[in-house]
Design a protein around this motif. Sequence first.
Motif, mmCIF file in Angstrom:
data_model
loop_
_atom_site.group_PDB
_atom_site.id
_atom_site.type_symbol
_atom_site.label_atom_id
_atom_site.label_comp_id
_atom_site.label_asym_id
_atom_site.label_seq_id
_atom_site.Cartn_x
_atom_site.Cartn_y
_atom_site.Cartn_z
ATOM 1 N N SER A 45 0.837 -1.201 0.000
ATOM 2 C CA SER A 45 0.000 0.000 0.000
ATOM 3 C C SER A 45 0.877 1.259 0.000
ATOM 4 O O SER A 45 2.038 1.251 -0.422
ATOM 5 C CB SER A 45 -0.946 -0.020 1.209
ATOM 6 O OG SER A 45 -1.794 1.104 1.223
ATOM 7 N N THR A 46 0.315 2.352 0.476
ATOM 8 C CA THR A 46 1.072 3.590 0.677
ATOM 9 C C THR A 46 1.827 3.440 1.997
ATOM 10 O O THR A 46 1.236 3.051 2.999
ATOM 11 C CB THR A 46 0.114 4.786 0.736
ATOM 12 O OG1 THR A 46 -0.644 4.821 -0.483
ATOM 13 C CG2 THR A 46 0.863 6.091 0.927
ATOM 14 N N TYR A 47 3.127 3.759 2.000
ATOM 15 C CA TYR A 47 3.898 3.475 3.208
ATOM 16 C C TYR A 47 4.867 4.613 3.512
ATOM 17 O O TYR A 47 5.229 5.399 2.647
ATOM 18 C CB TYR A 47 4.660 2.149 3.080
ATOM 19 C CG TYR A 47 5.712 2.101 1.996
ATOM 20 C CD1 TYR A 47 7.040 2.425 2.268
ATOM 21 C CD2 TYR A 47 5.377 1.725 0.698
ATOM 22 C CE1 TYR A 47 8.013 2.373 1.284
ATOM 23 C CE2 TYR A 47 6.347 1.660 -0.295
ATOM 24 C CZ TYR A 47 7.660 1.989 -0.004
ATOM 25 O OH TYR A 47 8.617 1.940 -0.977
ATOM 26 N N ILE A 48 5.259 4.665 4.776
ATOM 27 C CA ILE A 48 6.184 5.688 5.242
ATOM 28 C C ILE A 48 7.521 5.056 5.592
ATOM 29 O O ILE A 48 7.577 3.946 6.145
ATOM 30 C CB ILE A 48 5.602 6.455 6.455
ATOM 31 C CG1 ILE A 48 6.477 7.656 6.812
ATOM 32 C CG2 ILE A 48 5.398 5.546 7.652
ATOM 33 C CD1 ILE A 48 5.820 8.625 7.784
ATOM 34 N N ASP A 49 8.585 5.746 5.229
ATOM 35 C CA ASP A 49 9.949 5.378 5.631
ATOM 36 C C ASP A 49 10.466 6.448 6.585
ATOM 37 O O ASP A 49 10.544 7.624 6.217
ATOM 38 C CB ASP A 49 10.898 5.353 4.432
ATOM 39 C CG ASP A 49 10.698 4.159 3.521
ATOM 40 O OD1 ASP A 49 10.282 3.103 4.016
ATOM 41 O OD2 ASP A 49 10.973 4.293 2.310
ATOM 42 N N PHE A 50 10.809 6.051 7.790
ATOM 43 C CA PHE A 50 11.557 6.924 8.681
ATOM 44 C C PHE A 50 13.052 6.776 8.353
ATOM 45 O O PHE A 50 13.460 5.789 7.748
ATOM 46 C CB PHE A 50 11.283 6.557 10.133
ATOM 47 C CG PHE A 50 9.850 6.755 10.547
ATOM 48 C CD1 PHE A 50 9.394 8.017 10.920
ATOM 49 C CD2 PHE A 50 8.948 5.698 10.548
ATOM 50 C CE1 PHE A 50 8.075 8.212 11.291
ATOM 51 C CE2 PHE A 50 7.624 5.885 10.916
ATOM 52 C CZ PHE A 50 7.185 7.147 11.293
ATOM 53 N N PRO A 51 13.877 7.754 8.735
ATOM 54 C CA PRO A 51 15.300 7.652 8.403
ATOM 55 C C PRO A 51 15.950 6.339 8.812
ATOM 56 O O PRO A 51 16.871 5.858 8.138
ATOM 57 C CB PRO A 51 15.908 8.850 9.141
ATOM 58 C CG PRO A 51 14.809 9.873 9.108
ATOM 59 C CD PRO A 51 13.543 9.072 9.316
ATOM 60 N N HIS A 155 20.449 6.027 -7.235
ATOM 61 C CA HIS A 155 21.511 7.030 -7.202
ATOM 62 C C HIS A 155 21.591 7.828 -5.896
ATOM 63 O O HIS A 155 22.225 8.871 -5.847
ATOM 64 C CB HIS A 155 21.363 7.990 -8.393
ATOM 65 C CG HIS A 155 20.089 8.787 -8.404
ATOM 66 N ND1 HIS A 155 18.866 8.246 -8.714
ATOM 67 C CD2 HIS A 155 19.857 10.093 -8.124
ATOM 68 C CE1 HIS A 155 17.928 9.171 -8.635
ATOM 69 N NE2 HIS A 155 18.500 10.306 -8.273
ATOM 70 N N GLY A 156 20.977 7.336 -4.827
ATOM 71 C CA GLY A 156 21.225 7.900 -3.507
ATOM 72 C C GLY A 156 20.187 8.864 -2.981
ATOM 73 O O GLY A 156 20.478 9.635 -2.058
ATOM 74 N N VAL A 157 18.967 8.821 -3.520
ATOM 75 C CA VAL A 157 17.917 9.733 -3.066
ATOM 76 C C VAL A 157 17.590 9.504 -1.595
ATOM 77 O O VAL A 157 17.606 10.446 -0.789
ATOM 78 C CB VAL A 157 16.649 9.569 -3.932
ATOM 79 C CG1 VAL A 157 15.472 10.334 -3.314
ATOM 80 C CG2 VAL A 157 16.905 10.062 -5.350
ATOM 81 N N PHE A 158 17.303 8.266 -1.234
ATOM 82 C CA PHE A 158 16.878 8.006 0.147
ATOM 83 C C PHE A 158 17.985 8.252 1.168
ATOM 84 O O PHE A 158 17.725 8.860 2.220
ATOM 85 C CB PHE A 158 16.309 6.591 0.270
ATOM 86 C CG PHE A 158 14.973 6.435 -0.393
ATOM 87 C CD1 PHE A 158 13.840 7.017 0.147
ATOM 88 C CD2 PHE A 158 14.855 5.738 -1.578
ATOM 89 C CE1 PHE A 158 12.606 6.886 -0.465
ATOM 90 C CE2 PHE A 158 13.626 5.597 -2.193
ATOM 91 C CZ PHE A 158 12.497 6.175 -1.647
ATOM 92 N N GLU A 163 19.494 11.216 5.780
ATOM 93 C CA GLU A 163 20.583 11.867 6.507
ATOM 94 C C GLU A 163 20.165 13.263 6.964
ATOM 95 O O GLU A 163 20.625 13.750 8.003
ATOM 96 C CB GLU A 163 21.828 11.952 5.638
ATOM 97 C CG GLU A 163 23.054 12.458 6.379
ATOM 98 C CD GLU A 163 24.319 12.338 5.558
ATOM 99 O OE1 GLU A 163 25.411 12.362 6.170
ATOM 100 O OE2 GLU A 163 24.232 12.205 4.320
ATOM 101 N N ALA A 164 19.262 13.888 6.218
ATOM 102 C CA ALA A 164 18.749 15.217 6.577
ATOM 103 C C ALA A 164 17.552 15.141 7.524
ATOM 104 O O ALA A 164 16.965 16.178 7.862
ATOM 105 C CB ALA A 164 18.356 15.971 5.314
ATOM 106 N N GLY A 165 17.172 13.922 7.942
ATOM 107 C CA GLY A 165 16.058 13.776 8.879
ATOM 108 C C GLY A 165 14.695 13.860 8.234
ATOM 109 O O GLY A 165 13.689 14.111 8.924
ATOM 110 N N ILE A 166 14.627 13.633 6.930
ATOM 111 C CA ILE A 166 13.353 13.723 6.205
ATOM 112 C C ILE A 166 12.747 12.330 6.071
ATOM 113 O O ILE A 166 13.365 11.418 5.517
ATOM 114 C CB ILE A 166 13.569 14.336 4.810
ATOM 115 C CG1 ILE A 166 14.133 15.750 4.931
ATOM 116 C CG2 ILE A 166 12.261 14.343 4.017
ATOM 117 C CD1 ILE A 166 14.532 16.369 3.607
ATOM 118 N N SER A 167 11.532 12.165 6.575
ATOM 119 C CA SER A 167 10.788 10.929 6.363
ATOM 120 C C SER A 167 10.067 11.011 5.026
ATOM 121 O O SER A 167 9.666 12.090 4.574
ATOM 122 C CB SER A 167 9.773 10.711 7.490
ATOM 123 O OG SER A 167 10.424 10.547 8.734
#
Length: 207
Positions: A45-51, A155-158, A163-167
Amino acid sequence: MKLVDLTLQVSLKENALTPKRFPVSGVGGDYIGILYDYHYGGMVSTYIDFPGHIEHLDDGADAANCALEKLYRVPANVIHLDCASGFGAVTADMLQARLDTDKPSGALVINSLGKRRFDEIEHRSVWLANDAVEWIVRSGVHLLVADIYESSELHGVFPALFEAGISTVCNPVNLHLLDCGKTWITALPLKFESATQLPCRLLAEYP
């Protein structure tokens, strides 16, 4: 108030849940109860990734302890593009040109594909360019909802976002229905201890 549901429905065909019928007898009468066994991965489904979805970038936030103000009714700016399958990289200039403010709020919503769903294009054939990721990081947002992220080269988006604390919220739907430049975003997962990637209900709200 207007609510837009941005959540991908989980289909029974995905075998994510199995209903079970059981009889109950009591003073109030007899009936059949329904229980469910749930079996699904973090990316259903739609999901969230925390750092912490990337181990060495774990900042301690997870589905159980993340501050609710970072997930509930977060002020958000919305960017609309209309990139077809195979378009390639979405750049910082493209994002900035469609942003109706100098600086985004706490969250940013990027609708790169117009009316197309994320699964209606060739997989990872539209992606966030490196300078777009740097632009998002500089904006200071802590929550990103987008229908594109990595290229096929990963190519390193996540790593850069985490690293910037963005979920990040992945696999949203109905982003094209967000017809205002600003909204409030709610992305609430179940309160699973230590889980840093899991499905969430994603809602946009307008006054």
